[in-house]
Design a protein around this motif. Structure first.
Motif, short mmCIF file in Angstrom:
data_model
loop_
_atom_site.label_atom_id
_atom_site.label_comp_id
_atom_site.label_asym_id
_atom_site.label_seq_id
_atom_site.Cartn_x
_atom_site.Cartn_y
_atom_site.Cartn_z
N GLN C 88 0.09 8.12 -19.90
CA GLN C 88 1.38 7.97 -19.24
C GLN C 88 2.20 6.85 -19.87
OE1 GLN C 88 1.57 8.56 -14.89
NE2 GLN C 88 -0.63 8.77 -14.99
N GLU D 77 2.09 5.57 -2.46
CA GLU D 77 1.31 6.22 -3.50
C GLU D 77 0.04 6.86 -2.95
OE1 GLU D 77 0.82 3.33 -6.67
OE2 GLU D 77 2.60 4.14 -7.65
N LYS D 80 1.09 10.18 -1.66
CA LYS D 80 1.44 11.12 -2.73
C LYS D 80 0.19 11.58 -3.46
CE LYS D 80 4.30 9.09 -5.45
NZ LYS D 80 5.21 9.01 -6.62
N GLN D 83 -1.16 7.34 -8.37
CA GLN D 83 -0.39 6.18 -8.78
C GLN D 83 0.57 6.60 -9.87
OE1 GLN D 83 -4.03 3.79 -9.59
NE2 GLN D 83 -3.16 2.33 -8.18
N SER D 84 1.78 6.06 -9.80
CA SER D 84 2.79 6.42 -10.80
C SER D 84 2.40 5.85 -12.16
CB SER D 84 4.14 5.84 -10.39
OG SER D 84 4.11 4.44 -10.52
#
Lengths: 244, 244, 244, 244, 244, 244
Positions: C88, D77, D80, D83-84
């Motif tokens: 990422q 997070e 969701k 983790q971004s």
């Protein structure tokens, strides 16, 4: 010589009970020997995005197995957080098989989901799912005709499936779990009542196998499918006569 | 009459280049027309849990497609967070096909992973993957023999795969994307060089199809497989002569 | 004194091949020594939600590595179900770097996705990705101009990247894997052809390092970037002359 | 001319409060203007798999932001399910930065996890996290010395971080959110108290920027870091005097 | 006045069928009116990590609902990739409830998993699950005694559950779906046959409710539980007499 | 006789600090002894899909715990990729509890999210969350009235929660961690200031418990709730007087 004492070309007893599900538009609890699958057909007026506004319907399937349908308890897919490759492969097969005998244009913008949940497993669960799903689908479509949503049943025929395999007892029809887990070759035939092919999946288990053997297995499958088509019709007739 | 102008029984050009991967124990970049798959064989001494201590090896496969291998860019499976049902179905097929010609006992407690990554797609990617994976596997095993880890190549034969289908141009061999996306029936034949069956997958696309048609497709597949077996042997020979 | 015998300020051979991808609007297969990355540019007319209706375009990147691009096979991210933090981080860097030289307003409501897939890895894969991605992007934009979607190439310049590091052999340019895995400090310089800074990432590996060393690494990077800018231009010229 | 009225080289007020966490072996609640991060150091005797039995310790970091630390509520997070990329990039940076000043051999087979959770965000959260994490780490190590687990503090120095950027007001030190979101270039300098470099991250936001500007930003960072190193020492002294 | 015409304190018909599952060590298909749950008990000799080597056993539960058990088809949790908060809450409740009447020490290092899968839903599925799970657990333990794995049934009593609620018809026992979805307060009482409390969950649906109302609901629950305890004993007796 | 030396009916000190969060429309940092929870209320004008266009608002909650809020560090849920069953159960409870005292019609199409993040944990975190969340919600609503978005505070009353349990020291109020982890029965009472019931959760830990004990615990809870209601009002008054 087969573990169950059956003849090479002998199916296990087939029982198809309808109406087990209280809410589904069509349902069939199919038993093929010790394999028991609850098939429900759910009608929704919302088709998948790729079909919206195209005037065509869709038939899709989902497959599951209760954790203790099997000899040893298996992990629950919902708890693991994903469906196994085997589950996805089976539900794609069921969906394709049923679509092959459905006139999706005639169905109109309706989506029918076929849920096949294995309550007890003893080999041949994907085949029983297809055979039972046809009954559930047929009954749901019958209800749409009865409710005047459709003018006629948008099916082009019947579809049923049966497994055959090469075992120590030779080529045999309708494998149970004991046979399936030791087979040299494993085949699934999805056939239509008008003697055509919907799907064939043939797999060598440990070594390639001969074409002759394949032809023998195909012949057995045709015989077995005949019995399944009859059981389907009987189940539909009983269900629809009860209703009237 | 075929979009490509090919004869019904004509394969696309087959090119198998070895050594594209710098690190893999065996690798083959296979091109069948516009379809291009990089197949690598990775040798590890650690077998999966269910085989540990049993003295048997394992061959498994993973399949992927670069996002822009296709006409329109597809989403990256790593970014979506899961492999599609199609991907899983294909990699299970590749693994079963290669295991069917491997003597796992003779391999010993070694695991070989076959990675098949599609760099350019124009139909038949699963078939090209199987055909190329056999070359990668064969070369990796050859290296194990050269390094005296194994005494002989633990393969019982060659395996290759080809798709056939019913199209508007009739029954044809080796479908490209244009044919595949419009076929009435789609079949994949995984065959061994000794004229036996490893896997058959036959699917009706919109309506069941006749047994005769199936037999015609099978005959085409046998012809195509013959060309693939030759290309495999040539690639292995070239690779092993270069090394010596 | 470097493992490869190179001079401190010597780049590895740079080869940029265009047109490897059959379907992408622009593509570059870049080789920097033993590192090989396939970069494709995919043009879509759909921008991300936060840009819709704003008249501005977007450039984004995704990065991946084939499982056996490396010395030892790494797990497939699609199979693990998520992209690593490293992946990422790299794809965010590639995206930012290319956007820094793109006039997004002039691009209009178009989204270009740069896929950088490492086929063979020998250090410096993120830098090769950026350098190759610029070529793929440039070619895709050239095609949009040729097709009269755009009036001019909406780029403000060239961008390329190179790694430098402190090793036992001192400050060196363009680290290969052997150097990278043992470096005391690792830096990536993303530079524009007009001698400006796009991104700098400098990391001490085991202990902080001196500012002087940083300045030496920066000077090496400027030299290396010069060679990369030339290779990019050559590749674009060759590709566009072929087309005409 | 800065939104806050600060001078170009003026830091926001720095407050480091220790002991906020009741259970952590070391903790620091760091406030840099309106940015507030709770940093805790957790000592465990279990190192990651790749270090087991090697006699070396590990320092790692995790970063999070409370959903309403920001102007508009952000998604959680944990809800969701991942983790971004930004979160992962930041926590990798924090971990590397702290390891660069830790003598992992002297630490022995101990793992220290630094959790940096942003309670209020106003720009510069990653820098505040690094600066605060050093205090938490130092206090946890002090406790290990006090408990005679270690003989000396296994740190080779102090590390702190500060952001600088090019804004409409020119090159400025310690960006707040208003400045950060409109900056032309954004840089993070992680520096050691002995005037060396731990990490540099410099990013052009919309267009490449000049080397001169980079040098100006670096000079500002050195000044700001000096204030942070002092605040760290004060916090540690206060905490350790309280204890005795 | 109730939608079903039942009296306020009247349970729906209770039917508990044993032996529906072919493979489970104990199973009960419980029907409470239109709610139907298949409960299986699976015995494994492997306890969870936190209990290993402690000489104590474990009882845990998993809960699921077939997609078309409900009026409208719900998404399959395995396909969505996670269990809902509701599902997790229910299966935690079932596990706690059954452990409260199990002597885990006397069970020894055995883990029993209770799978409760709803085949048809018409309100009260968590209560039916608990009541049925006790029968499945009891039968599985009986088998362990019969097989001399255990010397006595390690249960301290019976547990059953029933829902009560405040509806437009006042305080009522055993809510069906029509009542449940419109209730002002919803309570679940998990009680033991010796008149003690295992769990109480009481929730106001739109406004807080009075303590008096709670006491009335509790009294109804005690009455309903009495009928469930009887049905449990009958089912166990029938099952165990059949076996001998 | 209690580990803390408290009387059976004695609460821990309650401190509610408002305004800790810089950005939230309402916030409360609640401390009940060593338990510390930051509660924020975030106002958004977008309601969940099932409410759109219905003129009704929504109140929902999310719960989290910093990894080192506890004695031993727990894994970060964002890093694990999912919220535990416990977390989901608690946040559903908080949401239901606050909705029970909110007039959702009067709120209009507004969604208020209550984030409850545990900074330090010493038992009773879900109860402290509910009690603190009411203050945050009340302050956010007060701001909406002040800003003339609403005409009046759309609350029907106050809600607060307290845990009680059966311990070796008998029935006690407001369990701390030491008591909670050894309790024989654990109950959470969510009560309204007008002496009504919002939620009751009562769980036997190892064996069922008597109704009399339940009644004693309920009486303790009523007493404790009284103190919490007072603390809530004080906090709101202080906060709103400061503002004016």
């Amino acid at each position: 010589m087969r573990p169950s004492g059956r003849e090479a070309g002998q199916m296990r007893p087939i029982i198809i009970e309808t109406g087990f599900s209280h809410h589904a538009e069509g349902s069939a609890l199919i038993r093929v020997g010790g394999t028991e699958v609850l098939c429900t057909a759910s009608v929704e007026s919302r088709v998948p995005p790729f079909l919206r506004g195209k005037g065509s319907g869709w038939v899709t399937a989902e497959y599951g197995m209760l954790p203790r349908a099997t000899h040893a308890r298996g992990p629950r897919e919902a708890a693991k957080g994903k469906q196994s490759g085997r589950t996805q492969e089976i539900q794609r097969l069921i969906g394709r098989s049923l679509r092959a005998v459905t006139d999706l244009k005639a169905l109109g913008e309706i989506c029918i989901t076929l849920d096949c949940d294995v309550l007890n497993a003893d080999g041949g669960t994907r085949c029983a799912s297809i055979t039972g799903a046809w009954v559930a689908l047929r009954l749901a479509l019958g209800k749409l005709v009865a409710n005047r949503v459709l003018q006629r049943i948008p099916l082009t025929g019947q579809v049923a499936a049966v497994s055959c395999g090469l075992t120590n007892a030779g080529a045999v029809l309708d494998l149970d779990y004991a046979e399936d887990s030791a087979a040299l070759a494993d085949t699934n035939f999805v056939l239509s009542a008008d003697h055509r092919i919907v799907e064939i999946q043939a797999s060598a288990e440990s070594a390639p196998f001969a074409e002759d053997a394949f032809n023998t297995l195909f012949a057995l499958a045709r015989k077995g499918a005949g019995e399944l088509f009859e059981a389907q019709l009987t189940a539909v007739n009983v269900a629809e006569q009860c209703r009237t």
